[in-house]
Design a protein around this motif. Sequence first.
Motif, PDB file in Angstrom:
ATOM      1  N   ASN A   1       1.323  -3.948  -7.221  1.00  0.00           N
ATOM      2  CA  ASN A   1       2.170  -3.324  -6.250  1.00  0.00           C
ATOM      3  C   ASN A   1       3.411  -3.713  -6.178  1.00  0.00           C
ATOM      4  O   ASN A   1       4.449  -3.303  -5.268  1.00  0.00           O
ATOM      5  CB  ASN A   1       1.461  -3.834  -4.960  1.00  0.00           C
TER       6      ASN A   1
ATOM      7  N   HIS B   1       3.097 -10.292   6.003  1.00  0.00           N
ATOM      8  CA  HIS B   1       3.882  -9.422   5.227  1.00  0.00           C
ATOM      9  C   HIS B   1       3.307  -8.069   4.926  1.00  0.00           C
ATOM     10  O   HIS B   1       3.979  -6.956   4.757  1.00  0.00           O
ATOM     11  CB  HIS B   1       4.205  -9.931   3.741  1.00  0.00           C
ATOM     12  N   GLY B   2       1.771  -7.837   5.213  1.00  0.00           N
ATOM     13  CA  GLY B   2       1.401  -6.540   4.942  1.00  0.00           C
ATOM     14  C   GLY B   2       0.998  -5.871   6.045  1.00  0.00           C
ATOM     15  O   GLY B   2       0.954  -4.766   6.209  1.00  0.00           O
ATOM     16  N   HIS B   3       0.828  -6.590   7.187  1.00  0.00           N
ATOM     17  CA  HIS B   3       0.346  -5.939   8.626  1.00  0.00           C
ATOM     18  C   HIS B   3       1.144  -6.287   9.800  1.00  0.00           C
ATOM     19  O   HIS B   3       0.385  -6.564  10.846  1.00  0.00           O
ATOM     20  CB  HIS B   3      -1.088  -6.295   8.717  1.00  0.00           C
TER      21      HIS B   3
ATOM     22  N   PHE C   1      -2.666 -10.911  -1.838  1.00  0.00           N
ATOM     23  CA  PHE C   1      -1.505  -9.908  -1.834  1.00  0.00           C
ATOM     24  C   PHE C   1      -1.614  -8.692  -2.521  1.00  0.00           C
ATOM     25  O   PHE C   1      -0.892  -7.720  -2.202  1.00  0.00           O
ATOM     26  CB  PHE C   1      -0.145 -10.651  -2.332  1.00  0.00           C
TER      27      PHE C   1
ATOM     28  N   SER D   1       0.434 -11.056  13.749  1.00  0.00           N
ATOM     29  CA  SER D   1       0.023  -9.906  12.973  1.00  0.00           C
ATOM     30  C   SER D   1      -1.229  -9.419  13.146  1.00  0.00           C
ATOM     31  O   SER D   1      -1.997  -9.541  14.245  1.00  0.00           O
ATOM     32  CB  SER D   1       0.591 -10.274  11.427  1.00  0.00           C
TER      33      SER D   1
ATOM     34  N   SER E   1      -3.463  -6.196  -2.369  1.00  0.00           N
ATOM     35  CA  SER E   1      -4.060  -5.008  -1.557  1.00  0.00           C
ATOM     36  C   SER E   1      -2.818  -4.513  -0.587  1.00  0.00           C
ATOM     37  O   SER E   1      -3.136  -3.610  -0.138  1.00  0.00           O
ATOM     38  CB  SER E   1      -5.293  -5.412  -0.810  1.00  0.00           C
ATOM     39  N   ILE E   2      -1.781  -5.279  -0.704  1.00  0.00           N
ATOM     40  CA  ILE E   2      -0.873  -4.460   0.246  1.00  0.00           C
ATOM     41  C   ILE E   2      -0.462  -3.420  -0.582  1.00  0.00           C
ATOM     42  O   ILE E   2       0.172  -3.517  -1.700  1.00  0.00           O
ATOM     43  CB  ILE E   2       0.286  -5.638   0.398  1.00  0.00           C
ATOM     44  N   GLU E   3      -0.099  -2.501  -0.015  1.00  0.00           N
ATOM     45  CA  GLU E   3       0.517  -1.247  -0.542  1.00  0.00           C
ATOM     46  C   GLU E   3       1.873  -1.289  -0.843  1.00  0.00           C
ATOM     47  O   GLU E   3       2.723  -1.881  -0.204  1.00  0.00           O
ATOM     48  CB  GLU E   3       0.360   0.145   0.378  1.00  0.00           C
TER      49      GLU E   3
ATOM     50  N   ALA F   1       0.214 -13.172   3.891  1.00  0.00           N
ATOM     51  CA  ALA F   1      -0.239 -11.677   3.630  1.00  0.00           C
ATOM     52  C   ALA F   1      -0.654 -10.898   4.626  1.00  0.00           C
ATOM     53  O   ALA F   1      -0.062  -9.768   4.677  1.00  0.00           O
ATOM     54  CB  ALA F   1      -1.384 -11.753   2.560  1.00  0.00           C
ATOM     55  N   ASP F   2      -0.967 -11.565   5.727  1.00  0.00           N
ATOM     56  CA  ASP F   2      -1.188 -10.801   6.916  1.00  0.00           C
ATOM     57  C   ASP F   2      -0.041 -10.579   7.726  1.00  0.00           C
ATOM     58  O   ASP F   2       0.154  -9.330   7.989  1.00  0.00           O
ATOM     59  CB  ASP F   2      -2.181 -11.698   7.830  1.00  0.00           C
TER      60      ASP F   2
ATOM     61  N   PRO G   1       6.006  -5.441  -1.186  1.00  0.00           N
ATOM     62  CA  PRO G   1       5.771  -6.224  -2.379  1.00  0.00           C
ATOM     63  C   PRO G   1       6.869  -6.039  -3.276  1.00  0.00           C
ATOM     64  O   PRO G   1       7.095  -7.092  -4.001  1.00  0.00           O
ATOM     65  CB  PRO G   1       4.451  -5.656  -2.701  1.00  0.00           C
TER      66      PRO G   1
END
Length: 428
Positions: free
Chosen positions: A14, A111-113, A214, A61, A216-218, A108-109, A190
Amino acid sequence: MPLDYPVHERTLTNGLRVVVSPDPSVPNVTVNIWVGVGSRHEASGRTGFAHLFEHLMFQGSRNVRSGEHFEALMAEGGRLNATTWFDRTNYFETVPKGALELALWLEADRHGHLLDAVNQANLDNQRDVVKEEKRQRYDNQPYGNALIDVYAAVFPDGHPYHHSTIGSMEDLDAASVDDVHAFFRAHYAPDNTVLTLCGDVTPDDGFALVERYFGSIEQNAQTRRPPVEPLGPLTEPVRVERREDVPNDRLHIAFRLPVDETEEFSAASLALDALGGLASSRLVRRLVRREQTALGVHATSWGFVDGVSLGFLVLDVAGESDTDAVEAALLEELERFAVEGPTEAEMDAAMAQAERGWLSMLASQEERADALSHYALLHGDPGLVNTHLDRLRAVTPEQVRAAAARWLRPESRAVVAYRADVETEEVA
C-alpha cells in the motif's frame, strides 16, 4: 568512518515505507511515524490544518475512544506525543517491548480510520484547544510572535513557508467538517507516510507486525506536488518593528538559506555557528564580552526541503545600549566574515559542536528513530543518518566563507526588531 547503526527498509504494497533499526540494549521499542504533511502543504485560507490534525489524532478513531491512545500506552509505561512542523507531522511513542503490538494497533486505527470520529463536536473542541495554545505560546509571551513575523518577512506572500504551523485562527474558524475530512484524505495515506521502529525488535518481526496492523489500510496514490522553485537570498533588506512591553530590545536577523542536506546548506549553517552559535563565536566575543552591548547572541539554521531553508541570529540588547548600533556592529561582522571566512579555531569549534550535537542526538533511541524517519520521508534514504557527519566534515573553510558571502549578506537580511516600550506598534 561512517557510523553503523543498522537500518533495514521495506515498502508495503500500500506504499507505507517501513524502517527497522534493531537496538537490543534496552527492552523497549520506539514507534516513530512521519506523515508527509506540514504547514507548507496548506492552501491559502486553510492554514493551521496540519497542526489541527496533530490534536484530532488523539480524539479517537473507529475503535478507540477520545483520550484512550494516551491512557492505554501510559498504563503500559509508555511515553508518547506528536509535533507539527513545516515539512511533516510526527507521531511517536516509546513502549516496553511487550506493548509494541498495542502501540501499532492504536496507530493503525487512527491512521487508517480517524474520520469515523471526526465530527462537529470534536472539531469545535480541538479548535478551542488550538486557540488556547496560540494564546499561551504566542500571544501572551514576550516576543511570542517574533518567528511568525520572521517567516512572513523572509518568505513572500503565498510561499509555502510564509505562514507558521499554528496557522490562522480565522481559517480554523471557517473550516467545516467536510474541509477537515478532505484534508485528511489528501495527506494521511500509507504512500505518504514513513513508520520507523527503533529498539528491541528484529527486522523480520518488525516488518511482520507492521504488515499485520497497517497492511490493510488502503493506498491513496495522489499526485503530490514537487518542490516550488528555489528562492535565492533577499535582494534588499526587509524590516518589521514591534513596540511592546518586553524585558529588553531584541533583534531577529534572518536569512534565506539553501535547501537542507546540501553542501551549501551545511556550509551556511557552520558560518552561522561561527558567527553567533558558539560560546566562542565572534559576535559573542565582541558584543557580549568586549563591548557588553548584548546580553546574549544565538544562531539557528533550519533545513527545509521546499526550495529554501531558514537561518537567523537573535540578539538581546543590553540595558541602555543603542539597538541600532548593535545591529550595525553585527553587519560589520557579517561583511568581515564574507571576506575573511572562519579562522581555523572557529572552524574547529563549529565542527566540534555539530559533531557533538549529532552524536548526542543519535545516542537517544527516540531521537535516532526520529532522524531515521526524517531522512526516509524527506530525503528518501534513512541510511543518511550514518553518513551525515562525513558529509559535514568534507565542508571546507572556503566553502563556509563563500556560503556566507552569498547568503548572509547585510542586504539579504530580514530584521524583526522588538523595542522595549508600549507605544503603538509600527511596521515598516
